[in-house]
Scaffold this motif. Sequence first.
Motif, PDB file in Angstrom:
ATOM      1  N   LEU A   1      -0.312  -7.304   7.285  1.00 18.60           N
ATOM      2  CA  LEU A   1       0.795  -6.356   7.167  1.00 18.60           C
ATOM      3  C   LEU A   1       1.766  -6.774   6.076  1.00 18.60           C
ATOM      4  CD1 LEU A   1       1.731  -5.330  10.832  1.00 18.60           C
ATOM      5  CD2 LEU A   1       0.455  -4.035   9.121  1.00 18.60           C
ATOM      6  N   ARG A   2       2.037  -8.064   5.972  1.00 21.41           N
ATOM      7  CA  ARG A   2       2.924  -8.536   4.913  1.00 21.41           C
ATOM      8  C   ARG A   2       2.314  -8.277   3.536  1.00 21.41           C
ATOM      9  NH1 ARG A   2       3.762 -12.843   8.604  1.00 21.41           N
ATOM     10  NH2 ARG A   2       2.226 -14.141   7.516  1.00 21.41           N
ATOM     11  N   LEU A   3       0.989  -8.424   3.443  1.00 25.10           N
ATOM     12  CA  LEU A   3       0.313  -8.129   2.175  1.00 25.10           C
ATOM     13  C   LEU A   3       0.449  -6.648   1.827  1.00 25.10           C
ATOM     14  CD1 LEU A   3      -1.642  -8.987  -0.141  1.00 25.10           C
ATOM     15  CD2 LEU A   3      -3.512  -8.393   1.405  1.00 25.10           C
ATOM     16  N   LEU A   4       0.263  -5.782   2.811  1.00 27.31           N
ATOM     17  CA  LEU A   4       0.371  -4.345   2.562  1.00 27.31           C
ATOM     18  C   LEU A   4       1.785  -3.960   2.136  1.00 27.31           C
ATOM     19  CD1 LEU A   4      -1.706  -2.873   5.544  1.00 27.31           C
ATOM     20  CD2 LEU A   4      -2.432  -3.144   3.175  1.00 27.31           C
ATOM     21  N   LYS A   5       2.780  -4.485   2.833  1.00 23.24           N
ATOM     22  CA  LYS A   5       4.166  -4.126   2.511  1.00 23.24           C
ATOM     23  C   LYS A   5       4.600  -4.677   1.147  1.00 23.24           C
ATOM     24  CE  LYS A   5       5.669  -3.741   7.309  1.00 23.24           C
ATOM     25  NZ  LYS A   5       6.579  -4.256   8.383  1.00 23.24           N
ATOM     26  N   ARG A   6       4.018  -5.782   0.757  1.00 22.49           N
ATOM     27  CA  ARG A   6       4.416  -6.381  -0.517  1.00 22.49           C
ATOM     28  C   ARG A   6       3.876  -5.611  -1.710  1.00 22.49           C
ATOM     29  NH1 ARG A   6       3.179 -12.665  -2.454  1.00 22.49           N
ATOM     30  NH2 ARG A   6       4.175 -12.478  -4.505  1.00 22.49           N
ATOM     31  N   TRP A   7       2.632  -5.127  -1.619  1.00 23.88           N
ATOM     32  CA  TRP A   7       1.966  -4.533  -2.768  1.00 23.88           C
ATOM     33  C   TRP A   7       1.829  -3.006  -2.681  1.00 23.88           C
ATOM     34  CZ3 TRP A   7       1.705  -7.736  -6.643  1.00 23.88           C
ATOM     35  CH2 TRP A   7       1.572  -9.097  -6.404  1.00 23.88           C
ATOM     36  N   ARG A   8       2.340  -2.387  -1.659  1.00 21.08           N
ATOM     37  CA  ARG A   8       2.159  -0.940  -1.531  1.00 21.08           C
ATOM     38  C   ARG A   8       3.005  -0.186  -2.558  1.00 21.08           C
ATOM     39  NH1 ARG A   8       5.227   0.074   4.296  1.00 21.08           N
ATOM     40  NH2 ARG A   8       7.370  -0.176   3.533  1.00 21.08           N
ATOM     41  N   GLU A   9       2.470   0.971  -2.970  1.00 22.17           N
ATOM     42  CA  GLU A   9       3.122   1.827  -3.950  1.00 22.17           C
ATOM     43  C   GLU A   9       3.084   3.269  -3.465  1.00 22.17           C
ATOM     44  OE1 GLU A   9       0.870   1.266  -7.458  1.00 22.17           O
ATOM     45  OE2 GLU A   9       1.408  -0.861  -7.721  1.00 22.17           O
ATOM     46  N   GLN A  10       3.967   4.080  -3.998  1.00 20.80           N
ATOM     47  CA  GLN A  10       3.999   5.491  -3.642  1.00 20.80           C
ATOM     48  C   GLN A  10       2.802   6.221  -4.265  1.00 20.80           C
ATOM     49  OE1 GLN A  10       5.934   7.208  -1.676  1.00 20.80           O
ATOM     50  NE2 GLN A  10       7.535   5.702  -1.217  1.00 20.80           N
ATOM     51  N   PRO A  11       2.122   7.087  -3.507  1.00 20.08           N
ATOM     52  CA  PRO A  11       1.007   7.852  -4.089  1.00 20.08           C
ATOM     53  C   PRO A  11       1.525   9.006  -4.933  1.00 20.08           C
ATOM     54  CG  PRO A  11       1.328   8.491  -1.815  1.00 20.08           C
ATOM     55  CD  PRO A  11       2.326   7.395  -2.086  1.00 20.08           C
ATOM     56  N   ASP A  12       0.608   9.659  -5.628  1.00 18.36           N
ATOM     57  CA  ASP A  12       1.016  10.813  -6.420  1.00 18.36           C
ATOM     58  C   ASP A  12       1.221  12.028  -5.527  1.00 18.36           C
ATOM     59  OD1 ASP A  12      -1.594  11.823  -5.865  1.00 18.36           O
ATOM     60  OD2 ASP A  12      -2.376  10.740  -7.588  1.00 18.36           O
TER      61      ASP A  12
ATOM     62  N   VAL B   1      -2.377   0.707  -2.225  1.00 22.28           N
ATOM     63  CA  VAL B   1      -2.295  -0.747  -2.310  1.00 22.28           C
ATOM     64  C   VAL B   1      -3.431  -1.232  -3.213  1.00 22.28           C
ATOM     65  CG1 VAL B   1      -2.266  -2.907  -1.035  1.00 22.28           C
ATOM     66  CG2 VAL B   1      -1.329  -0.840   0.014  1.00 22.28           C
ATOM     67  N   PRO B   2      -3.138  -1.784  -4.371  1.00 19.39           N
ATOM     68  CA  PRO B   2      -4.215  -2.218  -5.286  1.00 19.39           C
ATOM     69  C   PRO B   2      -5.078  -3.340  -4.736  1.00 19.39           C
ATOM     70  CG  PRO B   2      -2.093  -2.048  -6.431  1.00 19.39           C
ATOM     71  CD  PRO B   2      -1.798  -1.947  -4.964  1.00 19.39           C
ATOM     72  N   SER B   3      -4.552  -4.148  -3.814  1.00 12.25           N
ATOM     73  CA  SER B   3      -5.266  -5.349  -3.384  1.00 12.25           C
ATOM     74  C   SER B   3      -6.260  -5.108  -2.265  1.00 12.25           C
ATOM     75  CB  SER B   3      -4.261  -6.419  -2.935  1.00 12.25           C
ATOM     76  OG  SER B   3      -3.433  -5.908  -1.907  1.00 12.25           O
ATOM     77  N   ILE B   4      -6.352  -3.888  -1.711  1.00 12.95           N
ATOM     78  CA  ILE B   4      -7.312  -3.631  -0.636  1.00 12.95           C
ATOM     79  C   ILE B   4      -8.574  -3.018  -1.227  1.00 12.95           C
ATOM     80  CG2 ILE B   4      -5.510  -3.391   1.087  1.00 12.95           C
ATOM     81  CD1 ILE B   4      -5.864  -0.373   0.966  1.00 12.95           C
TER      82      ILE B   4
ATOM     83  N   THR C   1      -3.338   1.907   9.965  1.00  8.22           N
ATOM     84  CA  THR C   1      -2.834   0.901  10.884  1.00  8.22           C
ATOM     85  C   THR C   1      -1.413   1.278  11.283  1.00  8.22           C
ATOM     86  OG1 THR C   1      -2.498  -1.467  11.236  1.00  8.22           O
ATOM     87  CG2 THR C   1      -1.913  -0.597   9.083  1.00  8.22           C
ATOM     88  N   GLY C   2      -0.904   0.605  12.335  1.00  6.89           N
ATOM     89  CA  GLY C   2       0.436   0.879  12.814  1.00  6.89           C
ATOM     90  C   GLY C   2       0.401   1.577  14.160  1.00  6.89           C
ATOM     91  N   LEU C   3       0.748   0.861  15.231  1.00 13.17           N
ATOM     92  CA  LEU C   3       0.690   1.444  16.565  1.00 13.17           C
ATOM     93  C   LEU C   3       1.832   2.416  16.806  1.00 13.17           C
ATOM     94  CD1 LEU C   3      -0.842   1.379  19.255  1.00 13.17           C
ATOM     95  CD2 LEU C   3       0.690  -0.460  19.993  1.00 13.17           C
ATOM     96  N   ILE C   4       3.042   2.069  16.372  1.00 11.84           N
ATOM     97  CA  ILE C   4       4.206   2.942  16.597  1.00 11.84           C
ATOM     98  C   ILE C   4       4.433   3.860  15.408  1.00 11.84           C
ATOM     99  CG2 ILE C   4       6.686   2.955  17.053  1.00 11.84           C
ATOM    100  CD1 ILE C   4       6.386   0.256  18.398  1.00 11.84           C
ATOM    101  N   HIS C   5       4.378   3.298  14.209  1.00 11.95           N
ATOM    102  CA  HIS C   5       4.555   4.091  12.983  1.00 11.95           C
ATOM    103  C   HIS C   5       3.287   3.957  12.147  1.00 11.95           C
ATOM    104  CE1 HIS C   5       8.770   4.646  13.978  1.00 11.95           C
ATOM    105  NE2 HIS C   5       8.903   3.332  14.124  1.00 11.95           N
TER     106      HIS C   5
ATOM    107  N   LEU D   1      -7.147  -5.075  14.447  1.00  5.26           N
ATOM    108  CA  LEU D   1      -6.127  -4.145  14.915  1.00  5.26           C
ATOM    109  C   LEU D   1      -5.864  -3.031  13.908  1.00  5.26           C
ATOM    110  CD1 LEU D   1      -3.605  -6.679  16.466  1.00  5.26           C
ATOM    111  CD2 LEU D   1      -5.330  -5.308  17.624  1.00  5.26           C
ATOM    112  N   ILE D   2      -6.696  -2.913  12.876  1.00  9.15           N
ATOM    113  CA  ILE D   2      -6.606  -1.818  11.929  1.00  9.15           C
ATOM    114  C   ILE D   2      -7.899  -1.021  11.997  1.00  9.15           C
ATOM    115  CG2 ILE D   2      -5.109  -3.152  10.401  1.00  9.15           C
ATOM    116  CD1 ILE D   2      -7.502  -3.472   8.542  1.00  9.15           C
ATOM    117  N   GLU D   3      -7.877   0.168  11.389  1.00  3.94           N
ATOM    118  CA  GLU D   3      -9.069   1.008  11.331  1.00  3.94           C
ATOM    119  C   GLU D   3      -9.474   1.174   9.875  1.00  3.94           C
ATOM    120  OE1 GLU D   3     -11.278   2.112  13.100  1.00  3.94           O
ATOM    121  OE2 GLU D   3     -10.550   2.059  15.161  1.00  3.94           O
TER     122      GLU D   3
END
Length: 319
Positions: A143-154, A179-182, A188-192, A291-293
């Motif tokens: 999750l920390r990796l996703l939040k660090r490298w995530r970008e807005q889509p077009d 996310v370029p690194s995946i 993923t995200g149970l609540i959000h 815990l992700i799909e």
Amino acid sequence: MVSWLNTLTSGMIGMTALTLILLAALPLLSRRYRQRTVYLLLIVCLLGFLVPWRPLVTPKPAVTVALPAETVQRLRPIRQNTGIPSFSQADETAHGLQASGQAAQSSSASQRSPDARWMLIIIWGAGILAVLSYEFIRYGRFLRLLKRWREQPDAASMDILRHEAQTVGLKKSPALWVVPSISGPMVTGLIHPAVYLPENTISAEVLPLILRHELTHLIQGDLPVKWLTLLVCALHWPNLAVWLLRRALNQTCELSCAERVMAGSSLNERTRYSETIIAAIAAKQPIASDLIEPFLSHAELSDTVSGDISIRSSSISNH
């Protein structure tokens, strides 16, 4: 604590036998019934491990004989004169002896091995802590990796996401990130919940099908099932049947999702969808956390999904 552990163990034995039978019959069930039905059946089996307590049924006597009141009055003075104890006195004596014997056995057993029982409880608790810690550490790092490298889509991708969310029946579209690194799409995200896409690796023709697949996981409630599966695996970590059940759940979850996506698709969409699935399997994306799909990255799908998807894409409308 000891009595609770004994109840858990007794319930686990029955559920283990039932799970092994169900897993042995899984190929036959998958051919005869929808994957969604098989998936729900596996979830019910999973809940059986989570709630191992069963209602206690008091056995009833096979034959009950009611003596007339006159016969009872006649026998009472005979017992008193001869010194034969009455039925109630004999029963009380027998119950008293039995209770005292059981108390003596339980006290002697508790004196013999209190340390051994508590040692088993400590080992069992340490196993639970190890399983949960391992999964939570993996999940937190990812999750920390996703939040660090995530970008807005077009804007075009966001429009496709909103359209596919309406198609599958979601009231609110989840967040969408690039996310370029995946290596592949995932949710993923149970609540959000949020959908994550790799950068510049998905064509415009395939993107709607991939987003529909990931959103279908949210409609089916697959993320809560994954958390529930983790809880059961941690609680029953020494039981191999639970881990086999987890693997079967992951596989059937993906097949159920693919079946649901293809149910409302045209023939051309089914063809592209099958090709996308086969390409995802060939890529063999590593699983960052259970815990992700991710999009069909489970290794156990490689032997079954490619043929099963093509068959079900042509026969799903017949069931």
